[in-house]
Design a protein around this motif. Structure first.
Motif, mmCIF file in Angstrom:
data_model
loop_
_atom_site.group_PDB
_atom_site.id
_atom_site.type_symbol
_atom_site.label_atom_id
_atom_site.label_comp_id
_atom_site.label_asym_id
_atom_site.label_seq_id
_atom_site.Cartn_x
_atom_site.Cartn_y
_atom_site.Cartn_z
ATOM 1 N N ASP A 168 9.402 30.635 21.606
ATOM 2 C CA ASP A 168 9.289 29.769 22.782
ATOM 3 C C ASP A 168 8.174 30.210 23.719
ATOM 4 N N TYR A 171 4.382 28.933 23.835
ATOM 5 C CA TYR A 171 3.976 27.610 24.313
ATOM 6 C C TYR A 171 3.598 27.633 25.788
ATOM 7 N N GLY A 172 2.817 26.623 26.163
ATOM 8 C CA GLY A 172 2.293 26.580 27.517
ATOM 9 C C GLY A 172 1.048 27.425 27.648
ATOM 10 N N CYS A 194 4.195 18.820 18.123
ATOM 11 C CA CYS A 194 3.702 19.355 19.393
ATOM 12 C C CYS A 194 2.868 18.306 20.128
ATOM 13 N N TYR A 196 -0.097 18.195 23.685
ATOM 14 C CA TYR A 196 -0.920 19.088 24.494
ATOM 15 C C TYR A 196 -1.328 18.393 25.779
ATOM 16 N N LYS A 223 -3.167 23.104 26.800
ATOM 17 C CA LYS A 223 -1.901 23.819 26.663
ATOM 18 C C LYS A 223 -0.989 23.074 25.685
ATOM 19 N N HIS A 225 2.619 22.282 23.791
ATOM 20 C CA HIS A 225 4.063 22.250 24.018
ATOM 21 C C HIS A 225 4.735 21.605 22.807
#
Length: 239
Positions: A168, A171-172, A194, A196, A223, A225
């Protein structure tokens, strides 16, 4: 004539798969049965013969040894092994409810026939079986199951294994940089696992005098996610 035979066979398989899901005792459909199929020793397997849709495929194979039929049988049994712990009454209740909904416009058996047939191999169809079991348990709704299955059929099986290993906290960040999986970001995004978000580059002045103005550009970051459905796939397949 050949086209009609193909349509008739698909229709028969679709109805038979629906019957299998609702009526068959799947508790004995295990990995050992799948192994029998993989080794092509399934003609005399009584457990497999008791499954209506496989019985139809047997009839085809007795007259014509088709690689596609063998591969599809492997995919199908792999899918069914994941449903062995789901009570048949539960399966019947939910599948008949979906079948009666006009908005879905096709029977569950027909939809699954397409999904399983389009899977890469029996490993992918096994994961699709896990998703369908989760749907029957109420962890996914039917549209989510269909979407998740489409995603699994889009992404390479081994790329999916990489996705399932990403923690986890990765991500980001700016992609999955640092995990050695940067090239997979685009595959995950295209597949729907995902999404972004990109920050807009910033332009600002750093020096002003009577002769010139100096500007610098701060680059934006993309980024990564997990999507909502990607998160559900991650949770179910890692369970």
């Amino acid at each position: 004539m050949k086209e009609n035979n193909g349509i008739n066979k698909t229709s028969k398989l679709s109805k038979s798969l629906g019957k299998t899901l609702i009526q068959s005792d799947l508790s004995k459909v295990t990995g050992a049965v799948l192994e029998t199929l993989i080794e092509e020793e399934f003609i005399d397997n009584e457990i497999v013969k008791s499954i209506p849709i496989i019985n139809i495929l047997f009839g085809v194979r007795k007259t014509c040894k088709s690689v596609n039929d063998i591969l599809f049988s492997q995919k199908l049994i792999s899918f069914l092994t994941e449903l062995s712990k789901i009570d048949s009454n539960r399966r019947q209740e939910i599948i008949e409810r979906i079948d009666s909904e006009p908005k879905y416009n096709q029977k569950v058996g027909n939809k699954l026939l397409h999904i399983i047939n389009n899977s890469q191999d029996y490993l992918t169809s096994k994961d699709i079986g896990k998703l369908f079991a989760s749907f029957l348990e109420g962890k996914l709704n039917y549209p989510e199951f269909c979407k998740a299955s489409l995603i699994l059929n889009r992404v390479d099986y081994y790329d999916l294994q990489d996705f399932l290993q990403i923690p986890d906290e990765a991500y980001g960040q700016n992609g999955t940089e640092g995990l050695g999986l940067e090239e997979n970001d685009n595959f995950f995004i295209i597949a729907g696992l995902c999404s972004y978000e990109a920050n807009v580059p910033e332009v600002y002045k750093t020096q002003i005098n009577k002769y010139e103005e100096v500007y610098e550009v701060k680059e934006g970051e993309a980024k990564i996610h997990r999507t909502l459905i990607g998160s559900k796939i991650y949770k179910i397949l890692n369970n």
